[in-house]
Write a protein that holds these residues in place. Structure first.
Motif, short mmCIF file in Angstrom:
data_model
loop_
_atom_site.label_atom_id
_atom_site.label_comp_id
_atom_site.label_asym_id
_atom_site.label_seq_id
_atom_site.Cartn_x
_atom_site.Cartn_y
_atom_site.Cartn_z
N PRO A 121 41.89 39.35 43.87
CA PRO A 121 41.81 38.14 44.69
C PRO A 121 41.78 36.84 43.88
O PRO A 121 41.08 36.74 42.87
N THR A 122 42.54 35.85 44.33
CA THR A 122 42.59 34.55 43.69
C THR A 122 41.22 33.89 43.63
O THR A 122 40.89 33.21 42.66
N ILE B 265 32.35 40.44 40.76
CA ILE B 265 33.39 39.43 40.96
C ILE B 265 34.34 39.90 42.06
O ILE B 265 34.72 39.14 42.93
N PHE B 266 34.73 41.19 42.01
CA PHE B 266 35.55 41.78 43.07
C PHE B 266 35.47 43.29 42.99
O PHE B 266 35.08 43.87 41.98
N SER B 267 35.81 43.93 44.09
CA SER B 267 35.99 45.38 44.11
C SER B 267 37.31 45.64 44.82
O SER B 267 37.75 44.83 45.63
N LYS B 268 37.92 46.77 44.49
CA LYS B 268 39.23 47.03 45.05
C LYS B 268 39.50 48.53 45.10
O LYS B 268 39.23 49.24 44.13
N SER B 269 40.04 48.98 46.22
CA SER B 269 40.59 50.33 46.31
C SER B 269 41.99 50.25 45.73
O SER B 269 42.80 49.41 46.14
N TYR C 68 35.26 32.79 38.46
CA TYR C 68 34.30 33.49 37.60
C TYR C 68 34.86 33.77 36.21
O TYR C 68 34.17 34.33 35.37
N LEU C 69 36.12 33.41 35.99
CA LEU C 69 36.77 33.65 34.70
C LEU C 69 36.85 32.35 33.92
O LEU C 69 36.84 31.27 34.50
N ILE D 195 35.02 48.31 40.52
CA ILE D 195 34.16 47.15 40.75
C ILE D 195 34.12 46.39 39.43
O ILE D 195 33.84 46.97 38.38
N PHE D 196 34.44 45.10 39.48
CA PHE D 196 34.53 44.26 38.30
C PHE D 196 33.37 43.27 38.34
O PHE D 196 33.22 42.53 39.31
N TYR D 197 32.54 43.27 37.31
CA TYR D 197 31.33 42.45 37.27
C TYR D 197 31.40 41.40 36.17
O TYR D 197 32.02 41.61 35.13
N GLU D 198 30.69 40.32 36.40
CA GLU D 198 30.40 39.37 35.33
C GLU D 198 29.06 39.82 34.76
O GLU D 198 28.02 39.74 35.43
#
Length: 116
Positions: free
Chosen positions: A20-21, A3-7, A26-27, A84-87
């Motif tokens: 990120p908006t 869904i997103f990754s972030k440092s 995905y939620l 890293i955030f996954y569905e």
């Protein structure tokens, strides 16, 4: 699917994690109250509950609040580490999402890469 990754920044670790908006699609639907709890499995299989809210001031942006700092502390997260955030539904635990942590490798303050 990611869904997103972030440092991560210092604020992400010590207060709340903004993301990120565009990830909101995905939620599950937020409905009334603009807050929901997400059940998220980590690499070790532990399920965390994060409160996701939409910040209303200025630019609306989703943030993880309740449960996030406990997670960050338990994983010894630092600024520069990556998540890293996954569905990814896990029938055994009931979690609908997965979070993966990549610890940064630093030399003289510069990030050289990430550990799995």
């Amino acid at each position: 699917m990611a869904i997103f990754s972030k440092s991560l920044t210092k604020t992400d670790i010590t207060k709340k994690l903004s993301f990120p908006t565009k990830s909101l699609k995905y939620l599950p639907c937020f409905g009334i109250g603009h807050a929901l709890d997400l059940h998220v499995r980590d690499e070790s299989g532990h399920v965390w509950t994060f409160r996701c809210i939409i910040r209303k001031k200025n630019h609306p942006k989703p943030v993880l609040t309740k449960g996030w700092r406990k997670f960050a502390s338990s994983k010894h997260l630092d600024a520069g580490d990556k998540i890293i955030f996954y569905e990814q539904e896990d029938e055994a635990t009931g979690a609908k999402y997965k979070i993966e942590v990549k610890k940064s490798i630093k030399l003289f303050g510069a990030i050289l890469g990430y550990l799995p």
